[in-house]
Design a protein around this motif. Sequence first.
Motif, PDB file in Angstrom:
ATOM      1  N   SER A 150       0.840  -1.197   0.000  1.00  0.00           N
ATOM      2  CA  SER A 150       0.000   0.000   0.000  1.00  0.00           C
ATOM      3  C   SER A 150       0.873   1.243   0.000  1.00  0.00           C
ATOM      4  N   PRO A 151       0.305   2.386  -0.358  1.00  0.00           N
ATOM      5  CA  PRO A 151       1.078   3.630  -0.231  1.00  0.00           C
ATOM      6  C   PRO A 151       1.291   3.983   1.247  1.00  0.00           C
ATOM      7  N   LEU A 152       2.228   4.890   1.519  1.00  0.00           N
ATOM      8  CA  LEU A 152       2.511   5.326   2.879  1.00  0.00           C
ATOM      9  C   LEU A 152       1.368   6.185   3.391  1.00  0.00           C
ATOM     10  N   GLY A 153       0.895   5.856   4.595  1.00  0.00           N
ATOM     11  CA  GLY A 153      -0.144   6.660   5.230  1.00  0.00           C
ATOM     12  C   GLY A 153       0.471   7.661   6.197  1.00  0.00           C
ATOM     13  N   ASP A 154      -0.309   8.063   7.186  1.00  0.00           N
ATOM     14  CA  ASP A 154       0.180   9.015   8.183  1.00  0.00           C
ATOM     15  C   ASP A 154       1.216   8.362   9.083  1.00  0.00           C
ATOM     16  N   VAL A 155       2.195   9.173   9.538  1.00  0.00           N
ATOM     17  CA  VAL A 155       3.204   8.741  10.493  1.00  0.00           C
ATOM     18  C   VAL A 155       2.846   9.340  11.851  1.00  0.00           C
ATOM     19  N   PHE A 156       2.723   8.490  12.869  1.00  0.00           N
ATOM     20  CA  PHE A 156       2.307   8.936  14.197  1.00  0.00           C
ATOM     21  C   PHE A 156       3.498   8.862  15.162  1.00  0.00           C
ATOM     22  N   ASN A 157       3.425   9.712  16.229  1.00  0.00           N
ATOM     23  CA  ASN A 157       4.422   9.612  17.295  1.00  0.00           C
ATOM     24  C   ASN A 157       3.706   9.479  18.619  1.00  0.00           C
ATOM     25  N   TYR A 158       4.376   8.795  19.570  1.00  0.00           N
ATOM     26  CA  TYR A 158       3.789   8.540  20.881  1.00  0.00           C
ATOM     27  C   TYR A 158       4.904   8.607  21.915  1.00  0.00           C
ATOM     28  N   THR A 159       4.629   9.322  23.021  1.00  0.00           N
ATOM     29  CA  THR A 159       5.617   9.486  24.086  1.00  0.00           C
ATOM     30  C   THR A 159       5.103   8.830  25.353  1.00  0.00           C
ATOM     31  N   THR A 160       5.900   7.964  25.946  1.00  0.00           N
ATOM     32  CA  THR A 160       5.546   7.361  27.228  1.00  0.00           C
ATOM     33  C   THR A 160       5.970   8.305  28.343  1.00  0.00           C
ATOM     34  N   GLY A 161       5.303   8.202  29.527  1.00  0.00           N
ATOM     35  CA  GLY A 161       5.630   9.154  30.597  1.00  0.00           C
ATOM     36  C   GLY A 161       5.714   8.521  31.952  1.00  0.00           C
ATOM     37  N   ASN A 162       4.583   8.219  32.577  1.00  0.00           N
ATOM     38  CA  ASN A 162       4.538   7.735  33.954  1.00  0.00           C
ATOM     39  C   ASN A 162       5.227   6.379  34.089  1.00  0.00           C
ATOM     40  N   PRO A 163       5.452   5.967  35.323  1.00  0.00           N
ATOM     41  CA  PRO A 163       6.052   4.636  35.503  1.00  0.00           C
ATOM     42  C   PRO A 163       5.174   3.565  34.856  1.00  0.00           C
ATOM     43  N   CYS A 164       5.822   2.543  34.438  1.00  0.00           N
ATOM     44  CA  CYS A 164       5.075   1.456  33.815  1.00  0.00           C
ATOM     45  C   CYS A 164       4.242   0.727  34.850  1.00  0.00           C
ATOM     46  N   CYS A 165       3.157   0.162  34.355  1.00  0.00           N
ATOM     47  CA  CYS A 165       2.303  -0.619  35.242  1.00  0.00           C
ATOM     48  C   CYS A 165       2.865  -2.022  35.407  1.00  0.00           C
ATOM     49  N   PRO A 166       2.689  -2.592  36.603  1.00  0.00           N
ATOM     50  CA  PRO A 166       3.088  -3.997  36.760  1.00  0.00           C
ATOM     51  C   PRO A 166       2.296  -4.880  35.794  1.00  0.00           C
ATOM     52  N   SER A 167       3.016  -5.765  35.186  1.00  0.00           N
ATOM     53  CA  SER A 167       2.363  -6.643  34.216  1.00  0.00           C
ATOM     54  C   SER A 167       2.339  -8.065  34.740  1.00  0.00           C
ATOM     55  N   ASP A 168       1.379  -8.807  34.223  1.00  0.00           N
ATOM     56  CA  ASP A 168       1.269 -10.237  34.539  1.00  0.00           C
ATOM     57  C   ASP A 168       1.131 -10.491  36.044  1.00  0.00           C
ATOM     58  N   PHE A 169       0.448  -9.581  36.741  1.00  0.00           N
ATOM     59  CA  PHE A 169       0.250  -9.917  38.151  1.00  0.00           C
ATOM     60  C   PHE A 169      -0.786 -11.028  38.220  1.00  0.00           C
ATOM     61  N   ARG A 170      -0.569 -11.945  39.216  1.00  0.00           N
ATOM     62  CA  ARG A 170      -1.416 -13.104  39.305  1.00  0.00           C
ATOM     63  C   ARG A 170      -1.810 -13.340  40.745  1.00  0.00           C
ATOM     64  N   ALA A 171      -2.940 -14.021  40.912  1.00  0.00           N
ATOM     65  CA  ALA A 171      -3.477 -14.272  42.245  1.00  0.00           C
ATOM     66  C   ALA A 171      -3.330 -15.743  42.575  1.00  0.00           C
ATOM     67  N   VAL A 172      -2.896 -16.012  43.832  1.00  0.00           N
ATOM     68  CA  VAL A 172      -2.756 -17.379  44.321  1.00  0.00           C
ATOM     69  C   VAL A 172      -3.630 -17.518  45.557  1.00  0.00           C
ATOM     70  N   LEU A 173      -4.522 -18.522  45.593  1.00  0.00           N
ATOM     71  CA  LEU A 173      -5.418 -18.743  46.719  1.00  0.00           C
ATOM     72  C   LEU A 173      -4.626 -19.379  47.861  1.00  0.00           C
ATOM     73  N   LEU A 174      -4.524 -18.651  48.974  1.00  0.00           N
ATOM     74  CA  LEU A 174      -3.808 -19.162  50.131  1.00  0.00           C
ATOM     75  C   LEU A 174      -4.716 -20.002  51.014  1.00  0.00           C
TER      76      LEU A 174
END
Length: 715
Positions: A446-470
Amino acid sequence: MCRARSKSLIFIGLLFNCLEMIFSANTGFSMSIYNVTSRSIYLRWPKFSGASSYRVTATAVNTVGHSLLAHFSDVTLKGTLTSLIPNTIYAIQAEAIDKNRIILAETQIMQSTAPDISVIDQAYSKLSNSITVEWRAVSGATSFLLTAQDADSFIETVVTNSPGTVTGLKPATLYRITVRSINSGGKSQPSPFRKAKTVLAAPILFVSSLSCDSIAVSWKAAYMAAGFSVSLMRSDGLGSILKENTTNTSLIFTNLDPGALYTIKAYAWNVNGVPGDDFTYNQKTSPNAPVDVQVAFNSGALRAIVSWMPTEGALTYSVTASSGLLKLKCNTSSASCMVPSLQRGSEYYVSVTAYNDAGSSKPTDAVSLKTIPCAPVNISIEEDEPGHLLVSWSSVNFGHYYVVFVKSDDGLEEHCNTSHTQCHFQSDCGFTYFISVFAYNKAGQSPLGDVFNYTTGNPCCPSDFRAVLLSSDAVQVTWAPVRGAELYETRAVGWSGGALCKDTATACTLSALQCNTRDNTTVYSFSEARGSNTSCASKYVATAPCSPEIKNISKEALSVISVHWQSNNEAATYIVTARGEAGLWHCASSGNSCTLINLPCGSALSASAIARSPAGQSLPSYSVPVKTAPCCPNDLILTQVTKSVTNISWSVGMGAQTYVTTLESPKGQAKCHTLQNYCLLGCITCGTNYTVSMKAISETGLTSICTYQGYSSSM
């Protein structure tokens, strides 16, 4: 002498050819001829004053000694001379005579008789509108009058010799045919008639090519036709002749050569098998569909070149490129064609149809042509979770796969190749990323479309948190540490006390939870320098099911009981366990009851229930005691003490406290109820067959019915 005779003949011929009526120069008496046949001349004359009779004499000019005399009264003004010689010139003289036999006036005329009567040898029809007649030659005849007569019409034709043909007739019609000989004197009488029937008319064909290998022929039913014969062959003489005889009015010839010219000939035949006129028609078959259709796409010019192998008999070709309601066409007499003005992101179905005078071929099987896709739109960039950049876009028509290029502001570049409409990239907080998306298919990029930019800022969120039944009321949530986070806060929506955990550790224990609940739990990251990231994704944390409560236990059979409980959990399976000295028995159900089977008789058991779900297992319910009915004694012995007394003894039945023993016959019943394992039964009738039964009864009143072999008392 010869010269004088020649002059006489010339004179007679002039009279014959020029005179119809001759007047007496002296008296005005005249005579006329109104009809002539082979052997008769019909005369008439006007009444002459004073005449009492008329005398007519006819003398053959060229035949010696042949003359005829006839007398007529004064009231007769017409006369017929008969018994004449055919094809003979007669000098006819008429005289008006008075009563004294004196000739008052006379007149003379020359007249030839008609030729002799013809005899028809045969009459036949070869065409539906004519009959051909053959007859014997007649001396002196210069022409012949052919007559065809049916019930409705009368048709005459003059011919010069045999054979002759009468035309203008009706098909399949029976005619009476006669011939009359003609000379300058007149016409002979009709010959004896012959009957002849015209043949059937030719069927008028309606011909069309139904397909490239078939021709349909139809016609209207012909009058008096018993059947039809239709033949077909290639006009160039190749191949064989196809011929069909039928009583129908239509035929279809199949397995023909596509694009070939065929000659069709048809005629009808009557009940005697006599064929009628034939009808000839030339018809082409429509061409075969072209083969080997090739489509070449030019992505730069957005056009396609379509080519194919030429097909026999085709004069022109039409190419159709269809996409929905849009149809693009090009027509040509060659074996290729260019289809311009194609659109991006479209699928065209390209087919080729061949044409000739007979019609069109079937379109070729459509060849799919997909143009290059359009540039993807609706591109969005988000951090679906800390450290992960999600790039998504709307799918484009006929984009088979996509390539996303992500370049960070430090110069590093990544790309993702996918058939879906989103791509995940690892990202670091505080970076700026430049994103572009391309769509691809077999036709190209395809032809080239729009070029976008994105800036990250705040601390990253914890990923893959999981729950274990105690335990049933405690859950531990854990996650991996993330870049830029100094502190973590764990919150459960709806949980009293707000923040459950706020610590630098990457784990949080949620305790004193309510059973059978789902809490929406989120872990947020904090940083003094970057602030807090409140866009972190949440996750549901489920607790174990609540303990069931047994409401009722019912006895279904000797070793079968049903346990009923109150169901207060969602998506839980309940398991009931009965414990006794002999072992464990289980049943399970997703409802509110289940049945325990094959329990041991005379046993004391304890029943409890638990609930299980994907989140875990509940605590067991309170136990409920269960007793089964007593066992029947295995051994039972009957001993006759006297003729009327019988002793019964048995082994101990587990769980039984008392026993009821019964001997029963048609003559009566003997029964005893005892705590012992024996008893004496009186009133026994000798020589009688008894049925033996027993009830084993527990201390709580549970009863087992026991049946044994029959007993016969002695005489």
